[in-house]
Design a protein around this motif. Structure first.
Motif, PDB file in Angstrom:
ATOM      1  N   ARG A  19       0.803  -1.225   0.000  1.00 46.97           N
ATOM      2  CA  ARG A  19       0.000   0.000   0.000  1.00 46.97           C
ATOM      3  C   ARG A  19       0.833   1.271   0.000  1.00 46.97           C
ATOM      4  N   THR A  20       1.967   1.257   0.698  1.00 44.43           N
ATOM      5  CA  THR A  20       2.712   2.496   0.902  1.00 44.43           C
ATOM      6  C   THR A  20       4.069   2.546   0.216  1.00 44.43           C
ATOM      7  N   GLY A  21       4.526   1.459  -0.356  1.00 41.45           N
ATOM      8  CA  GLY A  21       5.778   1.454  -1.110  1.00 41.45           C
ATOM      9  C   GLY A  21       7.011   1.712  -0.260  1.00 41.45           C
ATOM     10  N   TYR A  22       7.841   2.639  -0.720  1.00 38.28           N
ATOM     11  CA  TYR A  22       9.108   2.929  -0.042  1.00 38.28           C
ATOM     12  C   TYR A  22       8.892   3.462   1.374  1.00 38.28           C
ATOM     13  N   THR A  23       7.829   4.223   1.561  1.00 36.13           N
ATOM     14  CA  THR A  23       7.508   4.732   2.891  1.00 36.13           C
ATOM     15  C   THR A  23       7.218   3.578   3.846  1.00 36.13           C
ATOM     16  N   GLY A  24       6.560   2.559   3.353  1.00 34.11           N
ATOM     17  CA  GLY A  24       6.275   1.386   4.168  1.00 34.11           C
ATOM     18  C   GLY A  24       7.539   0.650   4.574  1.00 34.11           C
ATOM     19  N   VAL A  25       8.500   0.552   3.651  1.00 36.98           N
ATOM     20  CA  VAL A  25       9.780  -0.075   3.990  1.00 36.98           C
ATOM     21  C   VAL A  25      10.453   0.713   5.099  1.00 36.98           C
ATOM     22  N   ALA A  26      10.486   2.036   4.969  1.00 34.26           N
ATOM     23  CA  ALA A  26      11.112   2.875   5.998  1.00 34.26           C
ATOM     24  C   ALA A  26      10.368   2.750   7.325  1.00 34.26           C
ATOM     25  N   LEU A  27       9.046   2.759   7.290  1.00 34.30           N
ATOM     26  CA  LEU A  27       8.256   2.648   8.507  1.00 34.30           C
ATOM     27  C   LEU A  27       8.482   1.312   9.208  1.00 34.30           C
ATOM     28  N   LEU A  28       8.432   0.232   8.458  1.00 31.37           N
ATOM     29  CA  LEU A  28       8.621  -1.086   9.057  1.00 31.37           C
ATOM     30  C   LEU A  28      10.035  -1.263   9.605  1.00 31.37           C
ATOM     31  N   MET A  44      12.955  -6.901   4.414  1.00 31.14           N
ATOM     32  CA  MET A  44      13.863  -6.622   3.301  1.00 31.14           C
ATOM     33  C   MET A  44      13.850  -7.691   2.206  1.00 31.14           C
ATOM     34  N   PRO A  45      13.716  -8.990   2.522  1.00 33.31           N
ATOM     35  CA  PRO A  45      13.602  -9.949   1.408  1.00 33.31           C
ATOM     36  C   PRO A  45      12.363  -9.720   0.547  1.00 33.31           C
ATOM     37  N   PHE A  46      11.248  -9.332   1.163  1.00 34.70           N
ATOM     38  CA  PHE A  46      10.067  -9.037   0.359  1.00 34.70           C
ATOM     39  C   PHE A  46      10.294  -7.806  -0.510  1.00 34.70           C
ATOM     40  N   ALA A  47      10.933  -6.793   0.066  1.00 34.15           N
ATOM     41  CA  ALA A  47      11.269  -5.603  -0.732  1.00 34.15           C
ATOM     42  C   ALA A  47      12.244  -5.984  -1.847  1.00 34.15           C
ATOM     43  N   GLY A  48      13.169  -6.883  -1.543  1.00 34.43           N
ATOM     44  CA  GLY A  48      14.095  -7.362  -2.575  1.00 34.43           C
ATOM     45  C   GLY A  48      13.378  -8.102  -3.691  1.00 34.43           C
ATOM     46  N   TYR A  49      12.358  -8.853  -3.344  1.00 35.47           N
ATOM     47  CA  TYR A  49      11.555  -9.518  -4.370  1.00 35.47           C
ATOM     48  C   TYR A  49      10.864  -8.491  -5.260  1.00 35.47           C
ATOM     49  N   LEU A  50      10.363  -7.425  -4.652  1.00 42.00           N
ATOM     50  CA  LEU A  50       9.722  -6.373  -5.449  1.00 42.00           C
ATOM     51  C   LEU A  50      10.727  -5.674  -6.359  1.00 42.00           C
ATOM     52  N   VAL A  51      11.968  -5.566  -5.911  1.00 41.17           N
ATOM     53  CA  VAL A  51      13.020  -5.026  -6.777  1.00 41.17           C
ATOM     54  C   VAL A  51      13.254  -5.984  -7.937  1.00 41.17           C
ATOM     55  N   PHE A  52      13.343  -7.273  -7.637  1.00 37.45           N
ATOM     56  CA  PHE A  52      13.558  -8.288  -8.669  1.00 37.45           C
ATOM     57  C   PHE A  52      12.440  -8.281  -9.708  1.00 37.45           C
ATOM     58  N   SER A  53      11.206  -8.090  -9.235  1.00 37.08           N
ATOM     59  CA  SER A  53      10.073  -8.103 -10.162  1.00 37.08           C
ATOM     60  C   SER A  53       9.914  -6.795 -10.929  1.00 37.08           C
ATOM     61  N   GLY A  54      10.698  -5.770 -10.565  1.00 37.06           N
ATOM     62  CA  GLY A  54      10.648  -4.502 -11.283  1.00 37.06           C
ATOM     63  C   GLY A  54       9.656  -3.502 -10.707  1.00 37.06           C
ATOM     64  N   THR A  55       9.014  -3.848  -9.601  1.00 36.76           N
ATOM     65  CA  THR A  55       8.041  -2.953  -8.989  1.00 36.76           C
ATOM     66  C   THR A  55       8.713  -1.795  -8.259  1.00 36.76           C
ATOM     67  N   ALA A  64      15.468   3.700   1.736  1.00 39.06           N
ATOM     68  CA  ALA A  64      14.334   3.686   2.664  1.00 39.06           C
ATOM     69  C   ALA A  64      14.631   2.799   3.868  1.00 39.06           C
ATOM     70  N   GLY A  65      15.267   1.646   3.648  1.00 42.44           N
ATOM     71  CA  GLY A  65      15.632   0.771   4.756  1.00 42.44           C
ATOM     72  C   GLY A  65      16.629   1.417   5.693  1.00 42.44           C
TER      73      GLY A  65
END
Length: 81
Positions: A19-28, A44-55, A64-65
């Motif tokens: 829902r929140t993207g990069y802000t959500g990574v920073a918040l979490l 971070m692995p989930f965020a890494g998956y989103l990087v891998f998928s191009g999102t 953000a992390g």
């Protein structure tokens, strides 16, 4: 028991980042660094998956992390001080 806890945490993390993207990574990451048991090993692995998928972009996920870790550590420091 552990699997159920990790499943609930992963669904929460996936929803926040979705829902929140990069802000959500920073918040979490801030929550995790403020001594609240939310494992960064799930964030971070989930965020890494989103990087891998191009999102998401790697540079912004890493930034953000790092910002989230610093903000959470600042909160923990102020509480301890």
């Amino acid at each position: 028991m552990t699997e159920k806890i990790l499943t609930v945490l992963f669904v929460l993390i996936k929803g926040v980042i979705g829902r929140t993207g990069y802000t959500g990574v920073a918040l979490l990451m801030a929550v995790e660094s403020a001594c609240i048991p939310l494992p960064s090993e799930l964030i971070m692995p989930f965020a890494g998956y989103l990087v891998f998928s191009g999102t998401m972009k790697l540079l912004w996920v890493a930034t953000a992390g790092a910002i989230g870790c610093n903000l959470g550590s600042l909160v923990a420091y102020e509480i301890g001080c």
